[in-house]
Design an enzyme around this catalytic site. Structure first.
Site, PDB file in Angstrom:
ATOM      1  N   TYR A   1      31.230  34.377  56.988  1.00  0.00           N
ATOM      2  CA  TYR A   1      32.285  35.030  57.103  1.00  0.00           C
ATOM      3  C   TYR A   1      32.263  35.952  58.097  1.00  0.00           C
ATOM      4  O   TYR A   1      31.056  36.587  58.416  1.00  0.00           O
ATOM      5  CB  TYR A   1      32.552  35.881  55.710  1.00  0.00           C
ATOM      6  CG  TYR A   1      33.904  35.641  55.119  1.00  0.00           C
ATOM      7  CD1 TYR A   1      34.477  34.488  54.800  1.00  0.00           C
ATOM      8  CD2 TYR A   1      34.650  36.953  54.822  1.00  0.00           C
ATOM      9  CE1 TYR A   1      35.727  34.428  54.266  1.00  0.00           C
ATOM     10  CE2 TYR A   1      35.830  36.969  54.233  1.00  0.00           C
ATOM     11  CZ  TYR A   1      36.295  35.545  54.142  1.00  0.00           C
ATOM     12  OH  TYR A   1      37.713  35.611  53.597  1.00  0.00           O
TER      13      TYR A   1
ATOM     14  N   VAL B   1      33.657  39.198  46.087  1.00  0.00           N
ATOM     15  CA  VAL B   1      32.502  39.009  45.579  1.00  0.00           C
ATOM     16  C   VAL B   1      32.257  37.684  44.589  1.00  0.00           C
ATOM     17  O   VAL B   1      31.120  37.161  44.533  1.00  0.00           O
ATOM     18  CB  VAL B   1      31.723  40.223  44.803  1.00  0.00           C
ATOM     19  CG1 VAL B   1      32.884  40.830  43.612  1.00  0.00           C
ATOM     20  CG2 VAL B   1      30.391  40.263  44.463  1.00  0.00           C
ATOM     21  N   ASP B   2      33.639  37.572  43.720  1.00  0.00           N
ATOM     22  CA  ASP B   2      33.587  36.283  43.098  1.00  0.00           C
ATOM     23  C   ASP B   2      33.284  35.032  43.827  1.00  0.00           C
ATOM     24  O   ASP B   2      32.311  34.141  43.231  1.00  0.00           O
ATOM     25  CB  ASP B   2      34.898  36.197  42.323  1.00  0.00           C
ATOM     26  CG  ASP B   2      36.173  36.338  43.118  1.00  0.00           C
ATOM     27  OD1 ASP B   2      35.859  36.608  44.219  1.00  0.00           O
ATOM     28  OD2 ASP B   2      37.294  35.794  42.804  1.00  0.00           O
TER      29      ASP B   2
ATOM     30  N   THR C   1      43.861  33.212  38.632  1.00  0.00           N
ATOM     31  CA  THR C   1      44.831  33.782  39.085  1.00  0.00           C
ATOM     32  C   THR C   1      45.270  33.518  40.479  1.00  0.00           C
ATOM     33  O   THR C   1      46.557  33.141  40.793  1.00  0.00           O
ATOM     34  CB  THR C   1      44.733  35.506  39.061  1.00  0.00           C
ATOM     35  OG1 THR C   1      44.260  35.738  37.717  1.00  0.00           O
ATOM     36  CG2 THR C   1      46.043  36.157  39.307  1.00  0.00           C
TER      37      THR C   1
END
Length: 275
Positions: A114, A122-123, A147
């Site tokens: 990244y 973080v997920d 979501t």
């Protein structure tokens, strides 16, 4: 593990948790992802009674045994973090060792590609750690249908190393359905559960408005997954992993091979806790 381990994944809508008994060893079938915990559950953290319920369940699981070590990911912000801290104190007193995990430039044999590693959700990072831990040496397309729907890519590197390459973020299936209902005058509101008929249809279109909405939103989700999978597969073998609360709805719409797992974020937390 000399003490139990409690894993907590705080998402935008729900808090998912898993309890790993002390001394239990994760068993993996060859080439498959394990579920290395003995108890698990979830609460909707916007529910006023959610934290009291969580504290009671955790207190019962501990019983007279040692206080667990706790590993947590949180993408829902500081308010819910404070509520979880209070629930842990209610369950265990102030003796629990709590690790609030953050994204980093590397963990073990997985390196983050990244642009700003600490800005990666973080997920997404921890889910990739979990998948790579058990499937080293494989290129992975990791789909989490929550979501938001996230597509994350881990490529195989020499020596069993892995590289998190990046990914895609799009509105989750429920958000897509809700946006159509909220921003149009005549289209009905649908739930994720209402998409089953469209997913099972042999045709990619529908002859009624209800199913047309479901088919369109499913096609948008599946199209992003399938396009990314095809691009990766042109470079070499790619495994698609499907997780998240809406995974069963998406599963019926996908035309590429995939494997489902209950919660890759919890699996990643387990990998970190037992490293």
């Amino acid at each position: 593990m000399s003490a139990p381990v409690l894993l907590i994944d705080i998402g935008n809508t729900r808090l998912k948790w898993a309890w790993c008994n002390a001394g239990e060893v994760a068993v993996q079938e060859p080439g498959r992802l394990p579920t290395p915990w003995q108890h698990s559950g979830a609460v909707t953290h916007t529910d006023d009674s959610a934290m009291n319920t969580l504290a009671a369940v955790l207190r019962n699981l501990r019983g007279e045994g040692p206080v667990p070590s706790v590993w947590i990911t949180n993408v829902a912000g500081p308010v819910i973090a404070g509520q979880v801290d209070a629930a842990l104190n209610a369950a265990f007193g102030d003796g629990a060792s709590v690790q609030w995990v953050r994204s980093a430039a590397a963990h073990g044999s997985l390196v983050s590609g990244y642009r700003e590693p600490t800005q990666l959700g973080v997920d997404r990072w921890v889910g990739s750690i979990g998948a790579h831990r058990w499937l080293p040496g494989e290129t992975l397309l990791i789909v989490t249908a929550g979501t938001a729907t996230t597509l994350d890519i881990v490529t195989a590197q020499p020596g069993g190393q892995g590289r998190f390459e990046g990914g895609l973020i799009l509105p989750g299936l429920a958000l897509m359905l809700a946006a159509l209902a909220r921003n149009t005058a005549q289209l009905p509101a649908l739930d994720v559960e209402d998409t089953g008929t469209a997913a099972a249809s042999r045709l990619p279109w529908a002859d009624n408005t209800h199913d047309a909405i479901a088919a369109g939103c499913l096609a948008a989700q599946a199209g992003a997954i399938e396009r990314t999978w095809r691009t990766l597969s042109e470079r070499g073998p790619t495994r698609c992993l499907l997780s998240g609360g809406a995974r069963h709805a998406l599963a019926g719409a996908l035309a590429v091979p995939f494997e489902m797992h209950d919660n890759l974020v919890l699996l990643g937390l387990h990998a970190m806790a037992t490293a």
